[in-house]
Design an enzyme around this catalytic site. Structure first.
Site, PDB file in Angstrom:
ATOM      1  N   ASN A   1       0.867  -1.183   0.000  1.00  0.00           N
ATOM      2  CA  ASN A   1       0.000   0.000   0.000  1.00  0.00           C
ATOM      3  C   ASN A   1       0.904   1.234   0.000  1.00  0.00           C
ATOM      4  O   ASN A   1       1.475   1.591   1.033  1.00  0.00           O
ATOM      5  CB  ASN A   1      -0.896  -0.022   1.250  1.00  0.00           C
ATOM      6  CG  ASN A   1      -1.716   1.238   1.397  1.00  0.00           C
ATOM      7  OD1 ASN A   1      -1.803   2.050   0.479  1.00  0.00           O
ATOM      8  ND2 ASN A   1      -2.321   1.411   2.568  1.00  0.00           N
TER       9      ASN A   1
ATOM     10  N   LYS B   1       0.163   4.315  -0.440  1.00  0.00           N
ATOM     11  CA  LYS B   1      -0.494   5.532   0.075  1.00  0.00           C
ATOM     12  C   LYS B   1      -0.214   6.718  -0.855  1.00  0.00           C
ATOM     13  O   LYS B   1      -0.057   6.507  -2.058  1.00  0.00           O
ATOM     14  CB  LYS B   1      -0.061   5.805   1.518  1.00  0.00           C
ATOM     15  CG  LYS B   1      -0.159   4.542   2.378  1.00  0.00           C
ATOM     16  CD  LYS B   1      -0.064   4.798   3.847  1.00  0.00           C
ATOM     17  CE  LYS B   1      -0.044   3.468   4.594  1.00  0.00           C
ATOM     18  NZ  LYS B   1      -0.096   3.606   6.019  1.00  0.00           N
TER      19      LYS B   1
ATOM     20  N   HIS C   1      -9.579   0.985   4.993  1.00  0.00           N
ATOM     21  CA  HIS C   1      -8.294   1.247   5.670  1.00  0.00           C
ATOM     22  C   HIS C   1      -8.538   2.235   6.814  1.00  0.00           C
ATOM     23  O   HIS C   1      -9.328   3.177   6.685  1.00  0.00           O
ATOM     24  CB  HIS C   1      -7.274   1.823   4.677  1.00  0.00           C
ATOM     25  CG  HIS C   1      -5.889   1.827   5.229  1.00  0.00           C
ATOM     26  ND1 HIS C   1      -5.470   2.779   6.132  1.00  0.00           N
ATOM     27  CD2 HIS C   1      -4.844   0.993   5.044  1.00  0.00           C
ATOM     28  CE1 HIS C   1      -4.210   2.520   6.474  1.00  0.00           C
ATOM     29  NE2 HIS C   1      -3.802   1.444   5.824  1.00  0.00           N
TER      30      HIS C   1
ATOM     31  N   GLU D   1      -6.919   4.665   7.901  1.00  0.00           N
ATOM     32  CA  GLU D   1      -6.682   6.089   7.599  1.00  0.00           C
ATOM     33  C   GLU D   1      -7.913   6.707   6.940  1.00  0.00           C
ATOM     34  O   GLU D   1      -8.250   7.872   7.196  1.00  0.00           O
ATOM     35  CB  GLU D   1      -5.430   6.229   6.707  1.00  0.00           C
ATOM     36  CG  GLU D   1      -4.169   5.967   7.513  1.00  0.00           C
ATOM     37  CD  GLU D   1      -2.965   5.510   6.703  1.00  0.00           C
ATOM     38  OE1 GLU D   1      -2.996   5.575   5.461  1.00  0.00           O
ATOM     39  OE2 GLU D   1      -1.989   5.061   7.335  1.00  0.00           O
TER      40      GLU D   1
ATOM     41  N   GLU E   1      -5.292  -5.181  10.725  1.00  0.00           N
ATOM     42  CA  GLU E   1      -4.328  -4.087  10.888  1.00  0.00           C
ATOM     43  C   GLU E   1      -4.586  -3.349  12.201  1.00  0.00           C
ATOM     44  O   GLU E   1      -5.431  -2.443  12.251  1.00  0.00           O
ATOM     45  CB  GLU E   1      -4.465  -3.099   9.724  1.00  0.00           C
ATOM     46  CG  GLU E   1      -4.140  -3.688   8.376  1.00  0.00           C
ATOM     47  CD  GLU E   1      -3.482  -2.651   7.464  1.00  0.00           C
ATOM     48  OE1 GLU E   1      -2.365  -2.897   7.011  1.00  0.00           O
ATOM     49  OE2 GLU E   1      -4.080  -1.594   7.244  1.00  0.00           O
TER      50      GLU E   1
ATOM     51  N   GLY F   1       2.569   2.140  10.795  1.00  0.00           N
ATOM     52  CA  GLY F   1       3.562   3.208  10.658  1.00  0.00           C
ATOM     53  C   GLY F   1       4.269   3.577  11.947  1.00  0.00           C
ATOM     54  O   GLY F   1       4.948   4.609  12.003  1.00  0.00           O
TER      55      GLY F   1
ATOM     56  N   SER G   1       3.513  -2.153  10.313  1.00  0.00           N
ATOM     57  CA  SER G   1       4.962  -2.123  10.544  1.00  0.00           C
ATOM     58  C   SER G   1       5.689  -3.406  10.147  1.00  0.00           C
ATOM     59  O   SER G   1       6.726  -3.733  10.728  1.00  0.00           O
ATOM     60  CB  SER G   1       5.273  -1.745  12.002  1.00  0.00           C
ATOM     61  OG  SER G   1       4.860  -0.409  12.242  1.00  0.00           O
TER      62      SER G   1
HETATM   63  C1  PEP Z   1      -0.873   0.127   6.189  1.00  0.00           C
HETATM   64  O1  PEP Z   1      -1.061   1.340   6.279  1.00  0.00           O
HETATM   65  O2  PEP Z   1      -1.697  -0.614   5.621  1.00  0.00           O
HETATM   66  C2  PEP Z   1       0.366  -0.413   6.745  1.00  0.00           C
HETATM   67  C3  PEP Z   1       0.422  -1.674   6.993  1.00  0.00           C
HETATM   68  O3  PEP Z   1       1.368   0.505   6.971  1.00  0.00           O
HETATM   69  P1  PEP Z   1       2.817   0.219   7.628  1.00  0.00           P
HETATM   70  O4  PEP Z   1       3.333  -1.077   7.032  1.00  0.00           O
HETATM   71  O5  PEP Z   1       3.642   1.387   7.225  1.00  0.00           O
HETATM   72  O6  PEP Z   1       2.606   0.108   9.078  1.00  0.00           O
END
Ligand code: PEP
Length: 237
Positions: A10, A12, A86, A88, A157, A163, A199
């Site tokens: 992803n 973003k 997601h 966000e 998630e 992040g 992460s």
């Molecule tokens: C995400 O936003 O779907 C995600 C997994 O981000 P990160 O790997 O940066 O934590």
């Protein structure tokens, strides 16, 4: 040989066109993954032979919705997957469960495969509400939706892991992923793939790959660096 685990990147709202072009060159032949770039760059990844997904789709079918892209348009471009729900988008764009459900229905009716994201906040985890939150999301987001294990994937998630560099233990991930599988099986008689996201990087992928209930990874930050993403893809083969 095909990847045993599904790896989804992803990207973003990152990368310029020049960076995308370099990225594609640097990834060379590691295409056993799904790339979800900014909408702008989808054609570049398709042209380079990648399976692609969108990071969202509009909650509307087609028409006068400035700035949106429809499931129908994505399908016509050659998109295979779409991420929906997601955290966000749930948080910053106020996408509630009814919007998430509407988007899932639109995606499926346009033959896009859905990657539905669910997960708890830090406060929910610390007050033992993780499973309640996830159950609520799964029952609301999939209520009345007709889906199969071919066209719907769930990504667990934890919001506090996205992040932040913080990752739950393998046991914690396995506990929630198994719970998600049980809820979906009991309520919808479907056994979808469940990914972990939050992460994941080139350093922890070996360890995370040992969780047998996890069918793949949704990767944010680490997918932006070809060297790291290649390590993640190869570690899960
Ligand atoms: C995400 O936003 O779907 C995600 C997994 O981000 P990160 O790997 O940066 O934590």
């Amino acid at each position: 040989m095909a990847n045993k685990k599904l790896i989804v990147g992803n990207m973003k709202m990152n990368l310029t066109l020049d960076e995308v072009k370099s990225y594609i060159e640097d990834m060379v032949d590691d295409k056993d993954c799904v790339i979800c770039p900014s909408y702008l760059y989808l054609p570049y990844f398709i042209e380079a032979g990648y399976t692609v997904g969108t990071q969202s789709i509009a909650k509307y079918e087609d028409g006068a919705y400035t700035g949106e892209i429809s499931a129908h348009q994505a399908k016509s471009l050659g998109v295979t997957y779409t991420i929906i729900g997601h955290s966000e988008r749930r948080e910053y764009l106020n996408e509630d469960d009814s919007i998430v459900r509407a988007k899932i229905n639109l995606a499926l009716s346009n033959q896009l495969k859905v990657i539905l994201c669910v997960g708890e906040t830090l406060e929910e985890r610390e007050t033992s509400k993780t499973k309640d939150k996830i159950k609520h999301q799964l029952l609301e987001d999939l209520d009345g939706v007709t889906f199969t294990n071919e066209n719907l994937i769930i990504a667990y998630e934890p919001i506090w892991a996205i992040g932040t560099g913080k990752v739950p233990t393998n046991e914690e991930i396995d506990d929630v992923v198994t719970y998600i599988k049980d809820i979906v099986k009991d309520n919808y008689q479907v056994e979808p793939m469940v990914l972990y996201g939050g992460s994941t990087n080139d350093k922890n992928i070996e360890q995370l790959s040992t969780i047998s209930s996890v069918d793949g990874f949704l990767v944010g930050g680490a997918c932006l660096v070809p060297e790291k993403f290649i390590k993640i893809i190869r570690a899960t083969k």
